[in-house]
Design an enzyme around this catalytic site. Structure first.
Site, PDB file in Angstrom:
ATOM      1  N   CYS A  23       0.825  -1.212   0.000  1.00 23.20           N
ATOM      2  CA  CYS A  23       0.000   0.000   0.000  1.00 23.20           C
ATOM      3  C   CYS A  23       0.860   1.263   0.000  1.00 23.20           C
ATOM      4  O   CYS A  23       0.430   2.296  -0.518  1.00 23.20           O
ATOM      5  CB  CYS A  23      -0.944  -0.005   1.182  1.00 23.20           C
ATOM      6  SG  CYS A  23      -0.137  -0.285   2.767  1.00 23.20           S
ATOM      7  N   HIS A 128      -1.398   0.401   7.017  1.00 18.83           N
ATOM      8  CA  HIS A 128      -2.057   0.769   5.756  1.00 18.83           C
ATOM      9  C   HIS A 128      -1.833   2.242   5.435  1.00 18.83           C
ATOM     10  O   HIS A 128      -1.945   3.110   6.304  1.00 18.83           O
ATOM     11  CB  HIS A 128      -3.555   0.480   5.810  1.00 18.83           C
ATOM     12  CG  HIS A 128      -4.226   0.673   4.479  1.00 18.83           C
ATOM     13  ND1 HIS A 128      -3.862  -0.034   3.347  1.00 18.83           N
ATOM     14  CD2 HIS A 128      -5.231   1.496   4.084  1.00 18.83           C
ATOM     15  CE1 HIS A 128      -4.608   0.344   2.327  1.00 18.83           C
ATOM     16  NE2 HIS A 128      -5.443   1.277   2.746  1.00 18.83           N
ATOM     17  N   ASN A 143      -7.590   5.298  -2.119  1.00 13.47           N
ATOM     18  CA  ASN A 143      -7.327   4.139  -1.263  1.00 13.47           C
ATOM     19  C   ASN A 143      -7.202   2.891  -2.130  1.00 13.47           C
ATOM     20  O   ASN A 143      -8.102   2.575  -2.917  1.00 13.47           O
ATOM     21  CB  ASN A 143      -8.477   3.972  -0.260  1.00 13.47           C
ATOM     22  CG  ASN A 143      -8.111   3.046   0.878  1.00 13.47           C
ATOM     23  OD1 ASN A 143      -7.400   2.063   0.699  1.00 13.47           O
ATOM     24  ND2 ASN A 143      -8.600   3.359   2.065  1.00 13.47           N
TER      25      ASN A 143
END
EC number: 3.4.19.12
Length: 321
Positions: A23, A128, A143
């Site tokens: 991520c 994250h 995202n």
């Protein structure tokens, strides 16, 4: 600010869908709006940071226990499963003369009052990362757990950032001259990304929301929508944490509502019965003993008298032959 006027990247949005636990790679690339970095690029930056940190600790006159402990541990800037530190993200964006500033710093106070004046934010919680980026005058949530960028209205942007802060997210402001057009194709770089028109992004987001509604799930501002074709979700996403909290709450509720423990104070204890007590109980509850006073004695029947049986003899008929 973004360099130059007009639409960047021909009006397209660059988005990367979650791959493994990369991520941080997706976050950096969506801030830059192009596949500029791979996981190997960030790993090289992490290794360089580790070396510099180790060298700084060796500058002292003697090797301390802190250094020995630091030297024996794994990298402090990248985990074995591919998660990177904020320092790595900062170094990556510094290549493009971009600054990463904590939103709670005094220098970032104008962004707290009016985030619309900025161009990009980085959000982090546990393992994250994701970015919120203004592209061609419109704000989007990039995202990587989303199937496509989600459009954010100018009014909702401030409320969304406040909700993230209230949920424990760390937010960083990104300032500087952002690249206008990406000359690197997705196939030449990481391969995680996709170019979408705003209309395509809206259509995909709407489709995902419809799917979520069909399964009776409720989406909160801090809970991402998973793509139906998403190859991987992080091992511990926010929904996992909420499930853990829910299970803990249920367990606590069950403990509160459980019946009280049996104690000598709230239980009528029956004393043990001894054999003598049993015998006495049986004697007390049994039938009364047989005595002449409470029994009607039936006298014996008299002996039967002898009965004489007489037989009439029929005389023989002498006339009969």
């Amino acid at each position: 600010m973004e360099v130059g006027g007009g639409s960047s990247n021909g009006g397209l949005l660059y988005h990367e869908v979650q791959e493994s636990k990369l991520c941080a790679v997706h976050c950096v690339n969506t801030v830059l709006q192009g596949p500029y970095f791979s996981e190997f690029d960030l790993a090289a930056l992490a290794s360089d940071l580790d070396s510099k940190e180790r060298q700084m600790m060796l500058e002292g006159e003697s090797v301390t226990e802190d250094f020995l402990r630091f030297d024996s541990e794994e990298s402090h800037n990248v985990s074995m499963d591919g998660d990177f530190s904020i320092q790595v993200l900062q170094k990556a964006l510094e290549v493009w003369d971009l600054q990463v500033i904590p939103l709670n710093c005094p220098v970032a106070e104008p962004a707290q009052v009016d985030p619309e004046l900025e161009n990009a934010f980085i959000c982090h919680l546990q393992d994250h990362w994701f970015s919120i980026r203004k592209v061609n005058g419109e704000w989007y949530n990039f995202n990587s757990l989303y199937a496509a960028p989600e459009h954010l209205s100018r009014f909702y942007l401030s409320a969304y950032l406040d909700s993230l802060k209230g949920s424990g997210w760390s937010i960083f402001l990104v300032r500087g001259s952002f690249p206008k057009d990406c000359l690197i194709s997705t196939s030449e770089a990481s391969g995680f990304g996709q170019w979408l028109t705003p209309e395509d992004a809206q259509r995909i987001t709407k489709s995902c929301n419809t799917t979520q509604s069909g399964t009776h799930t409720t989406r909160t501002p801090t809970q991402p929508v998973a793509s139906s074709y998403q190859p991987f979700r992080e091992e511990r996403s926010l929904s996992d944490m909420e499930n853990d909290d829910l299970q803990a709450a249920i367990a606590a509720s069950l403990m509160d509502s459980a019946p009280p423990a049996f104690t000598a104070e709230n239980v009528n204890v029956i004393p043990p019965t001894t054999p003598a007590a049993v015998t006495a109980s049986l004697v007390d509850s049994g039938p009364p003993a047989l005595t002449t006073e409470n029994v009607n004695v039936i006298p014996p029947a008299p002996a039967a008298s002898a009965t004489t049986i007489t037989t009439d003899v029929i005389p023989e008929d002498k006339g009969a032959k």
